[in-house]
Write an enzyme that holds these catalytic residues in place. Sequence first.
Site, short mmCIF file in Angstrom:
data_model
loop_
_atom_site.label_atom_id
_atom_site.label_comp_id
_atom_site.label_asym_id
_atom_site.label_seq_id
_atom_site.Cartn_x
_atom_site.Cartn_y
_atom_site.Cartn_z
N SER A 51 0.84 -1.20 0.00
CA SER A 51 0.00 0.00 0.00
C SER A 51 0.88 1.26 0.00
CB SER A 51 -0.96 -0.04 1.19
OG SER A 51 -2.03 0.86 1.01
N ASP A 165 -5.69 -3.66 -2.54
CA ASP A 165 -4.69 -3.36 -1.51
C ASP A 165 -4.02 -4.63 -0.95
OD1 ASP A 165 -3.34 -2.50 0.83
OD2 ASP A 165 -4.71 -0.81 1.04
#
Length: 325
Positions: A51, A165
Amino acid sequence: MKDIVHKKQNAPAPKIGLALGSGSARGWAHIGVIKALTEAGIHVDYVAGTSVGAVVGAVYASGRIDSFKDVVLQLDWKKIAFFLDVVFPKSGLIDGNRIAEFIRSHVGEKNIEDLSLPFCAVSTDLATGKEVVFQDGDIIEAVRASISVPGVFTPVRKSGAILVDGGLVNPVPVSVVRKMGADLVIAVDLNHDIIDKKGLKKASITNSSALAHNPGTMQGLTKGSKILDALNNRLETLDLAALTHIRQWMARDPMPNIFEVLMTSINIMETQITATRLKADPPEALIQPHLGHIRFLEFNRAEEAIVAGYEETKRIKTCLSEKLA
C-alpha cells in the site's frame, strides 16, 4: 580460534531487506525511517512495500526519496483533494489516475527491474484472496494495485485478475523481502497503535457545531473533514439517483462517514493480520512509530509522520546496529 575469527571477519556482509508496511497517511513515516537508516550507515539491499509502503518504497528504489520528501511536506488538504478523482462508485469511489500520475512524476517511466534497488510491491487478488507480488513490469501499475483500498479506490485489472490493496493479506511484507534474498529484515509497522477506544468514537460524536465552539481542539479532524467535504462536493456534481446514499454517508453527522467505516474496519483487520504474521515470521528489527493520531486521509500531516518515523528509528538505532552487525 584465530582461523574462526579470520573467517568471520572475511565473511560477506548480510543482505538487508526493508519491509515497508501499509498505513495510508501514516505512510510518510517511512521517509523518516529511511533517513535515519541512511544516517546510521545501514545499507538496504532489498525493499518491499505494501500500500503506501509500496509508494514510498518505489520512490526510494528509484533514488528520489529526498526530492519526494520536499514535495510531500508541501501537501495541504486542497492538493490532496485534487488527487482524489471521484468516479461513479461501481467498484470504488476514487479512480486513482491522478495519484498514479503523481507517483509517476517521481519515479519516471520505469519498470521495476530497471530500478537501482531491487523492489517488490504487494497486492491482493480479489477473486482468490491470494497475495500477488509485483517484481517486474510497470512500476506504476504495481503501486496502483497495491494502494487500491477496497471500496475507496477502483481495483486494477491485470491478466484477468482484479487486484486490490496488499494490506488485506500481507500488511508488513517481511516474507517478501526474505524471498528476495534478504538475510536480515527491518520491518516498519505503522498500524500497531491505531485501534483504541477513542479514534472512531471521537469522529463519530463530533459534529461541525462542536468544532466551531472549540476551534483549538480536534485539529486533525477538522483538516480531515475539509478533504471529505471536498469529496462530498464532487459527488454532488454527479447528478445520479444512485448516489443518494453515498452523499448521506459522506455528510458530517453523528454517524461515521463511509471512509471512517471502511478504513476502521480495514485497520482492525490489518492490525490483527500484522500481529499474526510478525509473530510467525519475526523480522530481525521492528520499527513501530507512534502514529495513532493520524487518520486515513491526513496526508497533509507529513511532517509529523516523518518526524515520528525518524525519531523512533533513531531511538532504537543501537538495537538495530547490534542486530544487523
